[in-house]
Design a protein around this motif. Structure first.
Motif, PDB file in Angstrom:
ATOM      1  N   CYS A 137       2.288   2.315  -3.515  1.00  0.00           N
ATOM      2  CA  CYS A 137       1.371   2.005  -4.075  1.00  0.00           C
ATOM      3  C   CYS A 137       1.015   3.489  -3.938  1.00  0.00           C
ATOM      4  CB  CYS A 137      -0.685   1.476  -3.825  1.00  0.00           C
ATOM      5  SG  CYS A 137       0.409   0.184  -4.885  1.00  0.00           S
ATOM      6  N   ASN A 138       1.073   4.633  -2.450  1.00  0.00           N
ATOM      7  CA  ASN A 138       0.753   5.368  -2.480  1.00  0.00           C
ATOM      8  C   ASN A 138       1.598   6.718  -2.377  1.00  0.00           C
ATOM      9  OD1 ASN A 138      -1.601   4.384  -1.766  1.00  0.00           O
ATOM     10  ND2 ASN A 138      -1.019   4.590   0.736  1.00  0.00           N
ATOM     11  N   THR A 156       0.806  -1.224  -0.117  1.00  0.00           N
ATOM     12  CA  THR A 156      -0.115   0.085  -0.287  1.00  0.00           C
ATOM     13  C   THR A 156       0.802   1.618  -0.332  1.00  0.00           C
ATOM     14  OG1 THR A 156      -1.637  -0.882   1.341  1.00  0.00           O
ATOM     15  CG2 THR A 156      -2.132   1.340   0.726  1.00  0.00           C
ATOM     16  N   GLN A 172      -6.112   3.623  -9.663  1.00  0.00           N
ATOM     17  CA  GLN A 172      -5.122   3.037 -10.151  1.00  0.00           C
ATOM     18  C   GLN A 172      -3.780   2.434  -9.060  1.00  0.00           C
ATOM     19  OE1 GLN A 172      -3.125   6.287 -12.229  1.00  0.00           O
ATOM     20  NE2 GLN A 172      -4.092   6.476 -13.662  1.00  0.00           N
ATOM     21  N   ARG A 173      -4.029   3.489  -7.590  1.00  0.00           N
ATOM     22  CA  ARG A 173      -3.315   2.138  -6.281  1.00  0.00           C
ATOM     23  C   ARG A 173      -3.618   1.001  -6.078  1.00  0.00           C
ATOM     24  NH1 ARG A 173      -3.521   8.036  -2.036  1.00  0.00           N
ATOM     25  NH2 ARG A 173      -1.898   8.609  -2.761  1.00  0.00           N
ATOM     26  N   GLN A 174      -4.797   1.139  -7.148  1.00  0.00           N
ATOM     27  CA  GLN A 174      -5.777  -0.154  -6.347  1.00  0.00           C
ATOM     28  C   GLN A 174      -5.399  -0.821  -7.029  1.00  0.00           C
ATOM     29  OE1 GLN A 174      -7.427  -2.186  -3.626  1.00  0.00           O
ATOM     30  NE2 GLN A 174      -7.648  -3.709  -5.397  1.00  0.00           N
ATOM     31  N   LYS A 177      -1.717  -2.688  -7.447  1.00  0.00           N
ATOM     32  CA  LYS A 177      -0.515  -3.737  -6.041  1.00  0.00           C
ATOM     33  C   LYS A 177      -0.852  -5.206  -6.266  1.00  0.00           C
ATOM     34  CE  LYS A 177      -3.286  -2.183  -2.048  1.00  0.00           C
ATOM     35  NZ  LYS A 177      -3.989  -1.608  -0.901  1.00  0.00           N
ATOM     36  N   TRP A 230       1.785   6.281  -6.758  1.00  0.00           N
ATOM     37  CA  TRP A 230       0.161   7.018  -7.415  1.00  0.00           C
ATOM     38  C   TRP A 230      -0.607   7.715  -6.361  1.00  0.00           C
ATOM     39  CZ3 TRP A 230       1.999   1.201  -8.435  1.00  0.00           C
ATOM     40  CH2 TRP A 230       2.324   1.500  -9.937  1.00  0.00           C
ATOM     41  N   THR A 231      -1.627   7.916  -7.535  1.00  0.00           N
ATOM     42  CA  THR A 231      -2.046   9.249  -6.747  1.00  0.00           C
ATOM     43  C   THR A 231      -3.862   8.705  -6.922  1.00  0.00           C
ATOM     44  OG1 THR A 231      -2.822  10.550  -8.546  1.00  0.00           O
ATOM     45  CG2 THR A 231      -1.160  11.371  -6.683  1.00  0.00           C
TER      46      THR A 231
END
Ligand SMILES: Cc1ncc(C[n+]2csc(CCOP(=O)(O)OP(=O)(O)O)c2C)c(N)n1
Ligand SMILES: Cc1ncc(C[n+]2csc(CCOP(=O)(O)OP(=O)(O)O)c2C)c(N)n1
Ligand code: SF4
Ligand code: SF4
Ligand SMILES: [Mg+2]
Ligand SMILES: [Mg+2]
Lengths: 609, 351, 609, 351
Positions: free
Chosen positions: C125-126, C122, C134-136, C139, C129-130
């Motif tokens: 990813c954070n 997490t 996309q973060r989800q 992953k 990406w914003t």
């Protein structure tokens, strides 16, 4: 040529046209003989049609009390020109041909080896009546009068019956009496010589009643406490639902309010009828539906739901000739597998197997108890032969002491007292869980019923162990059923025997009669009559104690044979198939011949060896 | 039932209705539906309606077929018995249940696939029989649970996520219900609780067959070409892997418009829905007028919402059948069994 | 504590949340291993839900090529907090626990006997990406990158796969690559010590293809010449019809007119879908439907019509857990009886039993031939395990020489030539009659099709002999089927053996693997893989030649066992039931344990004696 | 078909149509229905219509469900293939047959029980799919073949021969067909051949789903209280023996009235039916107008007969599905099978 001679023991067959009024006249004939104390068993052979096609009514007269079909015809009442040739051909040699001699028939139309009795029914009617419909109608009563005279049936017995029939419709009495007498007088005048077939007063009927199985089953549902009936018309089951309707109108209306203590719905199809029964059963009412093969096929999905969600359901299957639309007006025992293992996935269902109207009454009421007790579909497997033909049987009996068994229903009081409730939990070790009726308690005992897998507390679960627990419990419940269902009836052979026979349902009368025929051939048979599935262990014991056991059934694929082998793991070699499935009721002759042939062939083989 | 409802002690801030229940008492298990699914809003409206009507939860039976919509009865009224029957056949089971005990309230919850496709036959006959029930269809135009195929209410020409166009003309359940003799007919929108709750209350207090068609957008299977930008990305990914791999969680669509107004609702699939709320002046007692109004508005591309028709004097199936007031499932052997004596009379007649 | 060590032979299980994008990432992982020449067999374990509930993906890596479920987990990728505890508990001792370490977890949440590998997915990813979506989404790819680094999977293999996947969607490539690398780099940096589980390049895949059975069956229907498909959505069969749709769009559109050489109808329910298939089959098109248990139950009435009226019909049953709605997302072989004897009355139906996607393709095409040849319903009995999981299997093959077998269809020319045509007449002694397509000839060959009894010339008849002739002919036809269906596959044991095992369908991979395990226990088994019902005589021979034969199946009631006993009249004592039915695919371990236990117990009994 | 129709040599007095067939060539087996049954008149009208349209009998396929009405296809067009399917499911079988060979004409014959009760679901969906067919319901309000129970089209309150009153509201198939998008909708009366034959011809030449509801009195199961005197006697007898013992043969009910007129028809059961024949001026191209007309007339106790609605530009299911012109059942392996090469390409993609 010497004509057939017999007293209180022969077969009369009426060949008529559908919708011509013969049905009631023929029944009158049969009943008159009964009233003289002589057992009869009549059978309708009718087409899937409403008016105009051939229909037959076969009456077996048997002082000995054999109620199965005998086969062969001693006296043919040939009222239908369409089928004349076949009807004449069917007569036994030296038998009697009764016909309407109003217009002369060429010699070629007759047989030399039968006795011909002509009565100009049409002419006599035309003389007596002017309205064409009355002429048509009374022709039937007229031939009954003629036959009565020929066979020696007391006219006053018939008159009494007509009197009972038209009570309240007196204006119909006189013409019927008239027709009766015209027929009788004509015979006394033109055929004075008595014929060889006679009816003589006897006392062989006793207190038995004369009723068809559908009527009996309907009454059984009334006595069994069914309050909801959802059905869809289909031959041969429709008359069962219609009889339930009329019994309820007589016996189930609140005397003060005139409101009904029942609800009957003619649904839009069989899926809806079983659906309604499932809904009513879920909600705590005793509910049933009745149908035949095609309906069973349509009910498959709901039957699986009722099995897995454990809903009490009673289904009366009046079997007819399959597969598909098959032979809608013929009889068979061919829905056994379709019902015993109905629906996709692993399922097993309880079947009750009545042998006659008496048991149709008893088992229909019993089914409602078992459905509540076992919380599962219960099938009553009757058939067209039992269901749509009047049959002499023991009178209906009801023990007022016996209360309805509503099964394991947890009450508001028990819930209030904090008793643990797990809808899918086996608490008593018999595989049967407790249930609650909707609306029982404000805060306890509510649950969600579903056709999907769940845990013992009825919560949705996809866990393997929860699923297996539930499926094993259902097997245990099915095992519990063995001792709750009607137990088999075993008869030891009079002469010592190493063989047995297993039979059930409408095969009974033929089987009983066959025993004698087999003894005449030097064959002794112990018999076991199955009255339900799952089979109690006594069935296994019966089979294992004998070298060979014949399994007699009325279908092509030996379906009961399959159930026996499958449930007991018995070596099929020891169970010999005896199969009759042309749509006509099985006869003693057929059984005797099949079993004798088999044993003689076997004997020959052993000698050869 | 002789029981007094005994509500548990609640947090003081939770308002109680006349029988002392809070909304909590009308809730069920946690929903397993997709975040933002219209069906959950309908469950909330049902909870609100029952609470406002002071219904004893256990005196209501909830029945459904199979589908996402049909799962919802597990998510409200946890103290009511529920029955998740088989696909498309809830109406017959509800009818049977109703016959067995006329003393309970019956709520049937179904989907457009469950009622308009496989279930249309039972829908038709349950309604024409006048079964006393509230029948709610949570209408999203697709088969949610089986992943987005068309249902019989999908618009002609609309595209499925598999890029197949729907060729059949859509079924309008409201129009059908009117023609079949439903005695209360209404249409609502899942995102319009102020309108939906009164409709459900009207249906639950109506005696006879009450039908409500509730438009209830499916968030999972309407995310293809034309979707609002933010989902575009996800869509392309799903296309590429050619399966419904990612289902974005979304906010439910909520609308707020006044009676007589028309509102344009942007749906998840990018199409817009034109809802017209019935004018306050509308008289819902004329069946034929309702049929015409719907047809005319449809021609204008509008979907009419509100209470379209009601027959306040309606009768129900028990009335037709003249069944006794006592629930049939409460009659005992003494009342049901004619007894041995009657039986011997019957025997006598059969000799 | 020494950690598990294995090369190309272990089980990785992914625990995810439904609808979170893990499915494609997990498949990417499996495919990457395949591309390295190492056999894998992945299995989805998913809920009956669309979004939010737990879902698992189990990948078995097996250089030896075992494709059955092994049981046990060596590396758990625990991405779902809801199921954390259970997932951790499921790990083998000394196994590896991979998880998202973004937020710290209490010590109590772990096990001391497993190796923990945390990657702050997490957080990573954070940082990268914003957009929350996309973060989800990334992953998932990120953990694939991390696992690749841990297990030694070549990143370029994965990149190639991603490239193929997003061909034409280049803007998706870059972020996917990025995620992949972030995951890999993090591992290389923070978990430099290689773990005991390794993937090493090998050459054990050969020319095999990686496809699911529903896709394969759909393609089989295209190659088999199906032009009409009528279906109703139901898990796990929906993807079969949808695959047929997309294959047709690619392969069955007329190049000039752009018109379709197929017609697909999503019917209103299963009764309508089978009805449409019956209509199309009657009218000379090759038609099929696909469904699962509940659909089979609803189709019962039409199946009986197709049997009795002799209409070619192909039904692909992708079996799931029954009864009723049962376990819609679990696998079983529990519709055997429901299909073999479907519908009321006496019926028997042909079943084909594919073992993998390759046979799903082959048997689906074959079914269309058999339906035309035998003019009866043909069932292809696949299941969720084969149908919805990608499985390594032999490539599809099609012999261009082989033409479609349209069966006995009388042409206009033959009719014109005055050839006798009796729709229900057995002219060739094989029980199969001739038929004509509607519209064939202006004055000859028309007939009326019905589900009622008829004479050999298809005229309505209620005569017993006509009925019996027809029913006997259908039995003969069923006998003819024995030699036309796919024949069983027999394998002699390497070590001498007096026992045998009969298995079929999705049990194959587990059974193949079990052979070795049994040999390790000193047990040799000859095996017979059933590929169809009715059973050819070679099956009887196999059983009779052996002392004991284990019948291995995935249902509660030993349904195949029943069919074997019932059709052959074999003593059930010689057939030992091995039943697995909790909804998970059967494993080699289960088979080895069950058979070993049985034989050891038997041995003990004989010693005792 | 490359065959030239070769009619047998006929009695010179029998008129031939364009393709040289006489009415005889359109006949079937001898009917087994009751004398005077309305269904036989409909069969006669079908024969007449096919003859007038010069239809090659073998190019038409006739399908039906189960019932007296569904038996009739055996009694006309003996040179056509016929399929007596299962109860209530003819529409799906006809749909499948139609898909297999778009080159034939499809005639579906059904009864009110077969289509309105058990079959309503398939009726609804076959019509909304726009299957190219002529769908005739021979509507007598009862189940004839199973001896006179109510069907879903029976009027509310009417009495069955068992003295049970019908509680459900009746289904109006014409109203339903209009709403479901049938592109030709008509109602006829079995005893009005001059009107019925043109309706059947219009339906058979229409492309799309054409539905005709034909009122067709049942002589056997409508003979109870209120019957015309001459049957009274028989009725009392049947009551007494409490079975349908005698079924008097009767003449069929024939009517003759002009367009725009209303006629009162005495039925076998003593009730009167008020038929209104559409005015010549009536424009059948407005669906909503048709719906309203029916509803208004119904309120007056009238049943409207005639061609109620037609959409001359209608499309059909094959159009929706864009199927090839060649009948699907005529495509051979070469056209259907993608071949080994394509297969190896597919294999390659799966590695
Ligand atoms: C007899 C049968 N056929 C098919 C299915 C599979 N199935 C489950 S739900 C469903 C459709 C549900 O659609 P809808 O009623 O619109 O509910 P939604 O999920 O859209 O709310 C289908 C086809 C089933 N459960 N049973
Ligand atoms: C599944 C099934 N259920 C019931 C029946 C019995 N059945 C035969 S015809 C019929 C009703 C026919 O009524 P209708 O369609 O109105 O035809 P009619 O005889 O009135 O012309 C019924 C219920 C059947 N054949 N199949
Ligand atoms: S799939 Fe659609 S209908 Fe089902 S839960 Fe998700 S949003 Fe709701
Ligand atoms: S019963 Fe009625 S519908 Fe059937 S044939 Fe006789 S008159 Fe016609
Ligand atoms: Mg939906
Ligand atoms: Mg009718």
């Amino acid at each position: 040529m010497k004509a057939l001679a017999a007293v209180n023991d022969f077969v009369v067959k009426f060949a008529n046209v559908n919708g011509s009024g013969s049905a009631s006249a023929n029944e009158l004939f049969a009943k008159a003989i009964l009233r003289m104390g002589v057992p009869v068993s009549p059978r309708n052979i009718f087409p899937s049609n409403i008016q105009g096609l051939p229909t037959w009514y076969e009456v077996r007269v048997s002082a000995a009390g054999w109620l199965g079909r005998r086969g062969g015809v001693d006296l043919m009442v040939a009222m239908n020109p369409q089928t004349w040739d076949g009807d004449v051909a069917e007569l036994e040699a030296r038998g009697y041909l009764f016909y309407d001699s109003s217009k002369p028939l060429p010699r070629s139309k007759f047989r030399d080896d039968v006795h011909v009795i002509g009565v100009p029914l049409t002419l006599l009617c035309n003389q007596a009546w002017t309205d064409p419909r009355q002429r048509q109608l009374f022709k039937n009563i007229m031939y009954v009068g003629a036959l009565a005279a020929l066979l020696g049936i007391d006219t006053d017995v018939i008159e009494t019956l007509i009197g009972e029939q038209y009570k309240g419709k007196e204006k119909l009495l006189e013409p019927n009496f008239r027709a009766l007498h015209i027929g009788g007088e004509y015979v006394r005048e033109h055929h004075p010589e008595a014929i060889g077939l006679r009816i003589e007063r006897a006392d062989n009927v006793g207190d038995r009643i004369f009723v068809d199985g559908n009527d009996a089953a309907a009454l059984g549902c009334v006595y069994g406490g069914a309050t909801v009936c959802a059905w869809y018309p289909i031959t041969p089951s429709s008359s069962l639902a219609e009889a339930f309707q009329s019994y309820c109108q007589k016996l189930r209306v609140d005397p003060e309010t005139k409101q009904n203590r029942y609800a009957i719905i003619q649904a839009e199809d069989e899926i809806a009828s079983i659906g309604m029964v499932v809904g009513a059963g879920w909600n705590g009412a005793r509910a049933f539906t009745t149908t035949s093969g095609p309906g069973i096929s349509l009910m498959n999905e709901f039957i699986g739901l009722a099995y897995f969600a454990e809903i009490p359901v009673t289904i009366i299957d009046v079997q007819r000739g399959g597969p598909s639309t098959g032979m809608p007006t013929r009889t068979q025992q061919s829905d056994l597998l379709a019902c015993a293992y109905a629906s996709h996935g692993d399922t097993k269902h309880v079947l009750l197997l009545p042998e006659d109207p008496h048991e149709c009454f008893e088992f229909s009421a019993k089914a409602l108890d078992l459905a509540d007790r076992l919380q599962t579909p219960i099938f009553v497997m009757t058939d067209l032969d039992i269901g749509m033909n009047q049959r002499l049987c023991a009178p209906f009996a009801w023990d007022e002491a016996q209360a309805y068994d509503r099964g394991k229903v947890m009450t508001a009081e028990e819930l209030e007292a904090g008793r643990d409730f797990g809808r899918s939990k086996d608490v008593d070790g018999d595989g049967i869980p407790y249930r609650t009726y909707p609306g029982t308690h404000p805060s306890k005992g509510a649950y969600f019923t579903r056709g999907t897998s769940r845990d013992p507390y009825a919560r949705y679960s996809e866990r393997g162990p929860d699923y297996v627990y539930n499926m094993q419990r259902l097997l245990k419940k099915f095992d519990t059923a063995k001792m709750l269902v009607p137990q088999p009836v075993i008869d030891q052979s009079a002469v010592p025997s190493r063989c047995g026979a297993i039979y059930f349902g409408s095969t009974s009368p033929a089987m009983h009669e066959a025993i004698g025929g087999l003894q005449a051939n030097g064959i002794g048979l112990d018999t076991l009559r199955l009255r339900a599935f799952p089979f109690p262990d006594s069935v296994r014991a019966f089979i294992e104690a004998r070298e060979q056991v014949f399994v007699i059934e009325q279908n092509r694929d030996a379906q009961m044979h399959s159930l026996l082998v499958n449930e007991f793991g018995i070596d099929p070699a020891r169970l010999i198939k005896v199969l009759h499935y042309d749509g006509t009721p099985i006869t003693a002759r057929f059984i005797v011949d099949a079993i004798t042939a088999h044993l003689r062939a076997a004997a020959r083989r052993t000698h050869a060896a | 039932m002789t029981y007094l409802a005994k509500p548990a002690l609640h947090h003081p801030t939770l308002a109680c209705n006349k029988i002392g229940f809070t909304r909590r008492d009308y809730e069920g298990r946690v929903s397993t539906l997709c975040a933002g699914c219209g069906h959950d809003s309908i469950s909330a409206a049902i909870i609100q309606a029952c609470w406002e009507l002071d219904i004893e939860p256990h005196r209501l039976a909830k029945l459904s077929g199979i589908g996402c919509s049909s799962k919802t009865p597990d998510y409200f009224l946890g103290q009511s018995h529920g029955f998740n029957t088989v696909h498309g056949r809830m109406p017959s089971v509800l009818t049977g249940a109703n016959l067995a005990n006329r003393g309970l309230l019956y709520l049937g919850v179904s989907g457009d696939g469950d009622s308009a496709s496989i279930g249309i036959g039972q829908f038709v006959h349950a309604i024409r029989r006048g079964v006393n029930m509230t029948y709610i269809v949570e209408n999203n135009g697709v088969y949610g649970l089986t992943k987005g195929q068309f249902s019989a209410t999908a618009d002609q020409g609309s595209m499925s996520k598999k890029g197949v166009a729907n060729a059949d003309s859509p079924l309008d359940l409201v129009g059908l219900a009117l023609q079949l003799g439903a005695t209360l007919v209404a249409r609502g929108f899942s995102g319009d609780k102020p309108q939906l709750v009164p409709l459900i209350k009207a249906a639950m207090t109506h005696r006879g067959a009450a039908f409500i068609d509730v438009i209830s957008p499916c968030v999972a299977f309407n995310n293809h070409a034309g979707s609002t930008k933010s989902y575009e990305y996800v869509r392309e990914h799903n296309d590429a892997v050619n399966r419904l791999d990612v289902i974005p969680t979304r906010a439910e669509i909520v609308v707020d418009y006044a009676p007589g107004e028309v509102i344009e609702v942007d749906q998840h699939d990018g199409t817009t829905l034109r809802l017209r709320k019935l004018d306050p002046a509308y008289d819902p007692r004329d069946r034929l007028a309702a049929v015409n109004l719907i047809a005319q508005r449809q021609a204008q591309g509008e979907v009419v919402t509100g209470l379209l028709y009601i027959d306040p004097e309606a009768g129900d199936l028990h009335g037709h059948l003249n069944t006794i007031d006592t629930p049939l499932n409460a009659l005992d052997a003494r009342t049901l069994n004619p007894g041995a004596e009657a039986l011997s009379r019957i025997n006598a007649r059969l000799r």
